[in-house]
Design a protein around this motif. Structure first.
Motif, mmCIF file in Angstrom:
data_model
loop_
_atom_site.group_PDB
_atom_site.id
_atom_site.type_symbol
_atom_site.label_atom_id
_atom_site.label_comp_id
_atom_site.label_asym_id
_atom_site.label_seq_id
_atom_site.Cartn_x
_atom_site.Cartn_y
_atom_site.Cartn_z
ATOM 1 N N SER A 181 0.926 -1.128 0.164
ATOM 2 C CA SER A 181 -0.133 0.195 -0.002
ATOM 3 C C SER A 181 0.894 1.253 -0.075
ATOM 4 N N GLN A 204 -4.214 -3.745 2.909
ATOM 5 C CA GLN A 204 -5.360 -3.139 3.536
ATOM 6 C C GLN A 204 -6.296 -4.347 4.010
ATOM 7 N N TRP A 208 -10.108 -1.014 6.254
ATOM 8 C CA TRP A 208 -8.655 -0.378 6.583
ATOM 9 C C TRP A 208 -9.147 1.136 6.919
ATOM 10 N N THR A 221 -5.601 -1.952 9.475
ATOM 11 C CA THR A 221 -5.707 -2.926 8.402
ATOM 12 C C THR A 221 -6.187 -4.409 9.035
#
Length: 260
Positions: A181, A204, A208, A221
């Motif tokens: 991410s 995630q 998230w 997450t």
């Protein structure tokens, strides 16, 4: 061209005249199971406030959350309905928001001050999932009219937002075909990504959320059936797991009065 990494250096003097108690302002969280909680980043302590009982559709669940300067939460549900929630009691009330404005059905949310404050704006990031639009917009919390700004550039996906008391706006997002991410800084006027740091080991998952507190970013997450808390520290680039919660956190909000 490659974007520069996120930087969060010393903050300028910002307006705190209307802040209720800036030094102890907490991060507030909501789960898929309707739990409203507070989180104290220095100690890693969670405290359950209560269950929210918002009059959304029976099949709907919390999707995202933002918290204004006075500590009032705005919680978006998966059916596109928006509610005002007390962070003191978990009491919930529907607001006069019409779902689906400009195609924004579900979205990430975050407040950022206008300049150095005290006025602030609620920014939303369309997630582009299903029939929902993608891109950056604002919602007026008096009229509850959504105003689209433009699509993100470069393109990003599944964005959550957090803002600061000195007018910055940040996003936590993914990119199609790229593992991990990213945390990026957004230009609030045109949705351009100004700076970006990749978090290769942070996925995630199924839920998230995202908050800025005391110079660090806190990422919530859910790679499995529970949530992991990860701290990203831009000053040294460190990424560390600092906590967990047994259910799925889907929204985080922090006042722009919080420590910068």
């Amino acid at each position: 061209d490659a974007l520069p990494p996120i930087e969060t250096g010393p903050k300028p003097d910002v307006s705190r005249d209307d802040c209720p108690d800036a030094d102890s302002t907490l991060v507030y969280l909501v789960t898929e199971q309707n739990e409203l909680m507070s989180y104290h980043p220095p100690s890693g302590t969670f405290r359950t406030i209560g269950l929210i009982a918002c009059p959304a559709a029976v099949s709907a669940s919390p999707f995202s959350m933002a918290v204004d300067r006075k500590g009032t939460a705005f919680v978006l549900f998966s059916d596109g309905s928006l509610f005002r929630v007390s962070t003191a009691t978990a009491a919930c009330a529907r607001v006069a928001y019409t779902p689906g404005q400009s195609g924004f059905q579900t979205f990430g949310m975050g407040f950022s001050t206008d300049g150095l404050g005290p006025s602030e704006s609620l920014f939303v990031a369309g997630d582009g999932q299903g029939t929902s639009a993608s891109g950056l917009a604002t919602i007026d919390t008096t009229t509850f009219k959504l105003t689209a700004i433009r699509d993100f550039f470069p393109s990003i996906d599944r964005a959550e937002l957090t803002g600061t008391g000195d007018g910055h706006l940040y996003a936590f997002y993914t990119k199609i075909g790229v593992a991990g991410s990213f945390v990026g800084e957004l230009d609030k006027t045109n949705a351009r990504i100004l700076a970006e740091s990749r978090l290769a080991g942070v996925e995630q998952g199924q839920g998230w959320a995202f908050a800025f507190w005391g110079g660090d970013f806190y990422l919530f997450t859910a790679p499995g059936g529970s949530s992991v808390v990860t701290r990203f520290r831009p000053t040294d680039g460190s990424v560390a797991e600092v906590g967990s919660w047994p259910s799925v956190i889907v929204g985080a909000g922090v006042s722009t009065c919080a420590p910068q």
